[in-house]
Design an enzyme around this catalytic site. Structure first.
Site, mmCIF file in Angstrom:
data_model
loop_
_atom_site.group_PDB
_atom_site.id
_atom_site.type_symbol
_atom_site.label_atom_id
_atom_site.label_comp_id
_atom_site.label_asym_id
_atom_site.label_seq_id
_atom_site.Cartn_x
_atom_site.Cartn_y
_atom_site.Cartn_z
ATOM 1 N N ASP A 172 -62.267 10.815 35.793
ATOM 2 C CA ASP A 172 -61.917 9.983 34.819
ATOM 3 C C ASP A 172 -62.817 8.846 34.719
ATOM 4 O OD1 ASP A 172 -61.255 8.625 37.248
ATOM 5 O OD2 ASP A 172 -59.299 7.967 36.667
ATOM 6 N N TYR A 268 -71.448 3.947 39.568
ATOM 7 C CA TYR A 268 -71.692 4.159 41.061
ATOM 8 C C TYR A 268 -72.881 4.172 41.624
ATOM 9 C CZ TYR A 268 -66.693 5.698 41.629
ATOM 10 O OH TYR A 268 -65.347 5.556 41.653
#
Ligand code: NAD
Ligand code: LMR
Length: 445
Positions: A172, A268
């Site tokens: 997600d 990330y």
């Protein structure tokens, strides 16, 4: 549309996300009609803390939907069309160890990036495989929509050990980021955008964002990111962030884009490219696992207890997990052959021309009733290719270590991770992890 109604099982039924996912499923019955919702977990006590409330929520919305909560795999997996899998092997106390052990040595402690992801991966592989086996045994035509983390390592294990299973690995995080990007670019909804994206899970880049007429917005986005990251100007952290660390993450995208201003990075990368900054801003005594246990877990279990006690979900503070509506999109695409374009984690198989065909990559795919068809990416540049080759080797070595029970393979995986400075540090982290994971990992020799 067909009158068919579907039966779903949620694996990892005791997850704090389960009630919101049920609310989301119930909010989408016009798109995905349901006849049964089952919860399955291997921890009866934990699942029991929210099962009664979930049963009340389902009954109040549609008493014709059969609701079951079970720890028996046969009951859970018999007669199901979709399995939504979000398990956490070892639960949050093990997440806490995944995060805190590397931080002891000055290394990033995160649940999916770096050493934490490797440790969690070694635990997740058998849990996910076990659930796939139940599905294949009791409902061979079922699709598993798997978003159990660490998705990259779990996907590699699926490719290797269950190559023909009806499992789709999805995350997600790009969707959450696309919601931000849509706001930045002035779209009403991320679905107004058609994107090109490539990489590994939690490790990829957007290279194109087009509107419905085919106009390109990527340069506008990059220009914005170089100034504000993924935050809106003057928004402060009052925007749509669950907590301050997500605001900081959105802001940090500015530094990531500065390193390569030609494509828009997944946030990330902050852990891989600016690990030193991340460690400097993390309290090694109180990590994300602690935040979740003290915050989300208490809140969700508390509210579920309240609903069970009151016997009604009226006025509940539980909210529909809007961010999880991608699960309905994916199930609907499989059920009704919608040909929706979605980012999935799939075998590369030539989609990225100059990259390992057996790597599990995250790329756009077209989803229909027989599964997915990946979209071709072409050739990728040296910087991205270099980063991805190193990271995919980490993921493959982790699965090798699991398969062969090999200490050396896991030491190599940790050493190769961009977040770890040396084989010395890798060994220290590994030895602590082995001690902490005795109950879960295969014995390593
Ligand atoms: P949680 O700890 O609240 O719940 C996970 C549940 O899984 C627990 O109740 C546990 O008992 C159960 N479980 C463990 N092993 C199992 C097994 N073998 N079979 C059945 N159930 C099992 O976890 P959470 O914080 O809600 O997260 C759940 C998972 O979803 C994690 O892997 C998390 O990283 C992942 N997640 C993924 C995404 C994504 O998009 N990829 C987003 C959010 C969360
Ligand atoms: C995730 O992958 O969804 C998590 O790592 C997010 C978090 O809680 O840090």
């Amino acid at each position: 549309m067909s009158e068919k109604k579907f039966s779903v099982v949620i694996a990892g039924g005791g997850s704090t996300y389960t009630p919101e996912i049920i609310l989301m499923l119930l909010d989408n019955l016009d798109r995905l009609p349901l006849r049964a919702i089952k919860l399955y977990d291997n921890d009866e006590e934990r699942q029991g803390r929210l099962a009664e409330a979930c049963g009340i929520i389902v009954k109040e919305k549609d008493p014709n939907i059969e609701f079951t909560a079970t720890t028996d795999p046969e009951t859970a997996y018999t007669d199901v069309d979709f399995c939504l899998a979000h398990i956490r092997v070892g639960q949050l106390p093990m997440r806490e160890k995944d995060e805190k052990i590397p931080l002891k040595y000055g290394v990033v402690g995160q649940e999916t990036c770096g050493p934490g992801g490797i440790a969690y991966g070694m635990r997740s592989i058998p849990g996910v495989l076990e659930n796939i086996e139940y599905m294949e045994k009791y409902s061979p035509n079922c699709w598993m929509l798997n978003y159990s983390n660490p998705a990259a390592i779990v996907a590699e294990a699926c490719r290797r050990f269950k190559p023909n299973a009806r499992v789709i690995n999805i995350c997600d995080m790009p969707i959450g980021m696309e919601n931000n990007i849509a706001k930045i670019l002035g779209f009403n909804d991320r679905k107004e955008m058609t994107v090109r994206y490539f990489g590994l899970n939690h490790f990829g880049w957007w290279t194109s964002i087009k509107d419905k007429d085919g106009n390109e917005y990527i340069d506008k986005l990059l220009e914005h990111q170089l100034k504000y990251g993924n935050t809106l100007p003057d928004e402060g952290n009052n925007g749509d962030y669950t907590d301050n660390s997500w605001y900081e993450t959105a802001k940090k995208v500015k530094d990531l884009t500065a390193l390569d201003p030609t494509m828009a990075p997944n946030s990330y990368f902050q852990y891989y490219l600016f690990g030193d900054d991340m460690v400097a801003h993390t309290n090694p005594e109180y990590t994300r696992a602690n935040q979740v246990m003290d915050g989300r877990e208490k809140r969700v279990f508390g509210e579920c207890a309240r609903i069970a006690e009151a016997g009604t979900a009226e006025g509940t503070s539980l909210e529909i997990g809007i961010h999880a509506s991608f699960i309905v999109d994916l199930a609907t695409a499989l059920a009704f052959n919608t040909h929706e374009r979605m980012l999935l984690i799939v075998r590369n198989n030539g989609a990225i021309e100059n990259f390992d065909k057996d790597a599990m990559v995250e790329i756009p795919c077209i989803v229909g009733k027989d599964g997915y068809e990946p979209i071709t990416i072409g050739t990728i540049p040296t910087f991205q290719k270099g980063l991805m080759e190193e990271q995919v080797a980490v993921e493959k070595l982790t699965v090798d270590a699991y398969e062969q029970g090999s200490y050396h393979k896991l030491w190599q995986a940790l050493t190769l991770s961009k977040t770890v400075p040396s084989a010395n540090v890798a060994k220290k982290i590994l030895d602590d992890y082995i001690e902490a994971n005795k109950e879960y990992w295969p014995e390593l020799k």
